[in-house]
Scaffold this motif. Structure first.
Motif, PDB file in Angstrom:
ATOM      1  N   LEU A 116       0.822  -1.212   0.000  1.00 52.56           N
ATOM      2  CA  LEU A 116       0.000   0.000   0.000  1.00 52.56           C
ATOM      3  C   LEU A 116       0.859   1.266   0.000  1.00 52.56           C
ATOM      4  N   GLY A 117       2.161   1.105  -0.081  1.00 54.22           N
ATOM      5  CA  GLY A 117       3.062   2.259  -0.152  1.00 54.22           C
ATOM      6  C   GLY A 117       3.438   2.842   1.187  1.00 54.22           C
ATOM      7  N   CYS A 118       3.218   2.098   2.276  1.00 53.63           N
ATOM      8  CA  CYS A 118       3.516   2.625   3.607  1.00 53.63           C
ATOM      9  C   CYS A 118       4.976   2.383   3.978  1.00 53.63           C
ATOM     10  N   LEU A 119       5.609   3.408   4.509  1.00 53.46           N
ATOM     11  CA  LEU A 119       6.967   3.283   5.011  1.00 53.46           C
ATOM     12  C   LEU A 119       6.968   2.506   6.322  1.00 53.46           C
ATOM     13  N   GLU A 120       8.101   1.891   6.645  1.00 51.73           N
ATOM     14  CA  GLU A 120       8.224   1.235   7.940  1.00 51.73           C
ATOM     15  C   GLU A 120       8.301   2.293   9.041  1.00 51.73           C
ATOM     16  N   PRO A 121       7.618   2.070  10.169  1.00 52.58           N
ATOM     17  CA  PRO A 121       7.750   3.022  11.274  1.00 52.58           C
ATOM     18  C   PRO A 121       9.146   2.942  11.870  1.00 52.58           C
ATOM     19  N   SER A 122       9.496   3.926  12.673  1.00 55.15           N
ATOM     20  CA  SER A 122      10.802   3.932  13.334  1.00 55.15           C
ATOM     21  C   SER A 122      10.917   2.788  14.330  1.00 55.15           C
ATOM     22  N   PHE A 123       9.831   2.534  15.040  1.00 59.88           N
ATOM     23  CA  PHE A 123       9.771   1.437  16.016  1.00 59.88           C
ATOM     24  C   PHE A 123       8.432   0.720  15.856  1.00 59.88           C
ATOM     25  N   GLU A 124       8.459  -0.583  16.068  1.00 63.20           N
ATOM     26  CA  GLU A 124       7.219  -1.365  16.039  1.00 63.20           C
ATOM     27  C   GLU A 124       7.232  -2.349  17.209  1.00 63.20           C
ATOM     28  N   PRO A 125       7.041  -1.818  18.426  1.00 58.96           N
ATOM     29  CA  PRO A 125       7.117  -2.667  19.620  1.00 58.96           C
ATOM     30  C   PRO A 125       5.942  -3.635  19.719  1.00 58.96           C
ATOM     31  N   ASP A 129       6.645  -7.910  24.513  1.00 55.57           N
ATOM     32  CA  ASP A 129       8.010  -7.525  24.862  1.00 55.57           C
ATOM     33  C   ASP A 129       8.043  -6.368  25.862  1.00 55.57           C
ATOM     34  N   ASN A 130       6.869  -5.953  26.333  1.00 61.53           N
ATOM     35  CA  ASN A 130       6.800  -4.784  27.210  1.00 61.53           C
ATOM     36  C   ASN A 130       5.961  -5.042  28.462  1.00 61.53           C
ATOM     37  N   ILE A 131       5.927  -6.292  28.897  1.00 59.09           N
ATOM     38  CA  ILE A 131       5.160  -6.637  30.106  1.00 59.09           C
ATOM     39  C   ILE A 131       5.766  -5.967  31.336  1.00 59.09           C
ATOM     40  N   VAL A 132       7.093  -5.948  31.419  1.00 62.58           N
ATOM     41  CA  VAL A 132       7.749  -5.310  32.574  1.00 62.58           C
ATOM     42  C   VAL A 132       7.375  -3.838  32.648  1.00 62.58           C
ATOM     43  N   GLU A 133       7.385  -3.172  31.495  1.00 67.94           N
ATOM     44  CA  GLU A 133       7.028  -1.746  31.460  1.00 67.94           C
ATOM     45  C   GLU A 133       5.571  -1.526  31.895  1.00 67.94           C
ATOM     46  N   PRO A 215      -2.099  -8.545  31.138  1.00 70.07           N
ATOM     47  CA  PRO A 215      -2.540  -7.141  31.172  1.00 70.07           C
ATOM     48  C   PRO A 215      -3.884  -6.933  30.488  1.00 70.07           C
ATOM     49  N   GLY A 216      -4.538  -5.829  30.874  1.00 72.58           N
ATOM     50  CA  GLY A 216      -5.709  -5.376  30.135  1.00 72.58           C
ATOM     51  C   GLY A 216      -5.269  -4.741  28.817  1.00 72.58           C
ATOM     52  N   TRP A 217      -6.233  -4.341  28.029  1.00 73.09           N
ATOM     53  CA  TRP A 217      -5.955  -3.845  26.690  1.00 73.09           C
ATOM     54  C   TRP A 217      -5.204  -2.511  26.702  1.00 73.09           C
ATOM     55  N   HIS A 218      -5.697  -1.553  27.498  1.00 72.67           N
ATOM     56  CA  HIS A 218      -5.242  -0.167  27.366  1.00 72.67           C
ATOM     57  C   HIS A 218      -3.810   0.060  27.850  1.00 72.67           C
ATOM     58  N   ILE A 219      -3.382  -0.718  28.838  1.00 72.39           N
ATOM     59  CA  ILE A 219      -2.108  -0.448  29.480  1.00 72.39           C
ATOM     60  C   ILE A 219      -0.932  -0.628  28.521  1.00 72.39           C
ATOM     61  N   GLU A 220      -1.087  -1.482  27.515  1.00 74.79           N
ATOM     62  CA  GLU A 220       0.043  -1.754  26.618  1.00 74.79           C
ATOM     63  C   GLU A 220       0.516  -0.492  25.893  1.00 74.79           C
ATOM     64  N   MET A 224       4.215   1.271  25.983  1.00 77.48           N
ATOM     65  CA  MET A 224       5.087   1.336  24.801  1.00 77.48           C
ATOM     66  C   MET A 224       5.343   2.774  24.350  1.00 77.48           C
ATOM     67  N   SER A 225       4.343   3.627  24.441  1.00 75.67           N
ATOM     68  CA  SER A 225       4.581   5.030  24.071  1.00 75.67           C
ATOM     69  C   SER A 225       5.561   5.688  25.044  1.00 75.67           C
ATOM     70  N   LYS A 226       5.454   5.363  26.329  1.00 65.95           N
ATOM     71  CA  LYS A 226       6.384   5.884  27.333  1.00 65.95           C
ATOM     72  C   LYS A 226       7.807   5.418  27.026  1.00 65.95           C
ATOM     73  N   ARG A 227       7.957   4.140  26.688  1.00 65.82           N
ATOM     74  CA  ARG A 227       9.284   3.570  26.468  1.00 65.82           C
ATOM     75  C   ARG A 227       9.981   4.185  25.254  1.00 65.82           C
ATOM     76  N   TYR A 228       9.220   4.403  24.189  1.00 63.65           N
ATOM     77  CA  TYR A 228       9.843   4.830  22.939  1.00 63.65           C
ATOM     78  C   TYR A 228       9.735   6.334  22.661  1.00 63.65           C
ATOM     79  N   LEU A 229       8.770   7.006  23.313  1.00 64.53           N
ATOM     80  CA  LEU A 229       8.559   8.425  22.997  1.00 64.53           C
ATOM     81  C   LEU A 229       8.609   9.346  24.206  1.00 64.53           C
ATOM     82  N   GLY A 230       8.543   8.787  25.416  1.00 69.79           N
ATOM     83  CA  GLY A 230       8.617   9.616  26.604  1.00 69.79           C
ATOM     84  C   GLY A 230       7.266   9.835  27.266  1.00 69.79           C
TER      85      GLY A 230
END
Length: 463
Positions: A116-125, A129-133, A215-220, A224-230
């Protein structure tokens, strides 16, 4: 920084369109909710992929490719996925079993959106892989009085947040629990939602301070946004259906855990998608995956090129509802067939198109301007260079078809089939073949045999 016109974006949080001002112009940060890789992605999943790819491309043009960070998550924490992983791979560690279940659908998603012409994102967590977070955020919420443990679950206390509901503008007493895992009488408030749920001995789970669970749905997405974007970032995107409860609850978790006034400064949501005027669903019989559109004849009795699907999406403004139809795809295909092949070079994109995109991603006006530019590009080398740069920005650069012996034989076969259909007066099917070839850069020319007077058709590669 490019001299692109001032970028304005509509912010769901404020219900206003305003000038975009990044927190750090050297690192513009965007998070978009990605797919749940339980099954192949449907055409509705393609819309946010294309919309926010378009925004990613524009931000890279404005601020520089190295100054934009785009995170799009993979949701692989899901009760259906977990159950299948446990059933099919009982001897593997849970994350490995989940990876085995979801690997095929995740790989297919990547292949589909690339077509579809989409570029790869910078991160795709990935969520797994983020249960600890996730557990770290939940511990913070319990510690500062925004979450509580009850009946084997950790729940967010919605009444502990004075302005909960700011995004959806829904009064607290009208809100329902929003989670993929049901919660009942042990909640303090009806709107409280699950952060963590214990798993029984025969259910998948991870170790946590509250016992083995999931985990529930929303917490993920908060994790992940905290880990990769602050703690705070620039733009959060997703579909309109995610405003409540998912995005509302993301905001609650993140703000209360980090003590911030916002989670993201700008919230953007693409509109709903219908198929041929009806809500897409398996029960309606109009559920179609991206893969089916690209590689089967499920929709409209033929395959559709990725560029056609992308253009059809961009021909509707991202915030408007879209009726995904055969008619719209045919319209996009006819448009593409009139555009010249070109190689992207050093030319700058067209200012009219940039003006349109800078006005809250007005791709409708951008496509119209690009089409006008395409007409001039057929006869003028300078105009063609600008057209190429502009089409490339939109992810719509027409590519010249590579012709080898096998491809030529396939084209000859389709041309012969079309001639037989014309003889049988099956003009509709004959036109479909002509249009499909045109979209791939093959132009047909009908004429008459000088001796027999019969119709003959020749073809050439135009782009």
């Amino acid at each position: 920084m490019d001299a692109t016109p001032e970028l304005k974006l509509y912010n769901t949080l404020t219900r206003e369109k305003s000038v975009f001002s990044p927190i750090d112009p050297n690192n513009v940060r965007m998070y978009v909710c990605g797919p749940t890789v339980y099954d192949f992605a449907h055409i509705g999943n393609a819309r946010p992929a294309i919309v926010f790819d378009m925004l990613f491309r524009l931000l890279r043009h404005v601020y520089g490719e190295d100054h934009v960070t785009y995170a799009r998550n993979i949701t692989d924490v899901d009760d259906k996925i977990n159950a299948r992983a446990l059933r099919d791979h009982p001897g593997l560690p849970l994350n490995e079993a989940i990876r085995a279940v979801t690997e095929k659908t995740e790989t297919q998603y990547h292949t589909d959106v690339a077509e579809l012409g989409c570029l790869e994102p910078s991160f795709e967590p990935r969520a797994t892989d983020n249960i600890v977070e996730m557990t770290e955020i939940i511990e913070k919420l319990i510690g500062n009085g925004h979450a509580y443990v009850a009946s084997g679950e950790v729940l967010f206390d919605t009444k502990s947040m004075a302005d909960y509901g700011q995004l959806s503008k829904r009064p607290l007493d009208e809100q329902q629990a929003g989670a993929r895992i049901a919660v009942d009488a042990h909640k303090k408030n009806p709107g409280d939602f699950v952060l963590w749920k214990l798993s029984s001995h025969n259910e998948p789970g991870w170790e946590s301070p509250w016992g083995r669970g999931r985990p529930g749905w929303h917490i993920e997405c908060s994790a992940m946004s905290k880990r990769y974007l602050g703690d705070i970032f620039d733009i959060h995107g997703g579909g309109l259906d995610l405003i409540f409860p998912h995005h509302e609850n993301e905001i609650a978790q993140s703000r209360c855990a980090h003590g911030t006034g916002v989670m993201a400064n700008v919230w953007m949501h693409n509109g709903f998608l219908q198929v041929e005027g009806r809500k897409m669903s398996k029960s309606e019989g109009n559920f179609v995956t991206i893969h089916e559109l690209l590689h089967t004849e499920t929709f409209g009795g033929r395959k559709w090129p990725g560029q056609v699907l992308r253009l059809a999406m961009l021909m509707t403004h991202y915030r408007e509802p879209i009726d995904f139809s055969i008619k719209r795809l045919e319209e996009a295909e006819r448009l593409l067939a009139k555009w010249p092949a070109a190689e992207a070079g050093d030319a700058a994109p067209d200012k009219t198109v940039l003006n349109a995109l800078s006005d809250d991603l007005n791709t409708v006006a951008a496509v119209q301007a690009l089409h006008a530019l395409a007409q001039a590009a057929h006869a003028d080398r300078t105009a063609r260079a600008v057209f190429a740069a502009t089409a490339d920005l939109l992810g719509l650069l027409p590519k010249k078809m590579e012709i080898d012996e096998a491809v030529a034989s396939a084209v000859d076969a389709l041309v012969a089939m079309r001639l037989e259909m014309l003889k049988a007066k099956n003009f509709t099917e004959a036109d479909k073949i002509r249009d499909e070839l045109a979209a791939k850069g093959i132009q047909l020319k009908d004429g008459k045999d000088a001796v027999t007077g019969e119709r003959v058709t020749t073809w050439e590669v135009k782009r």
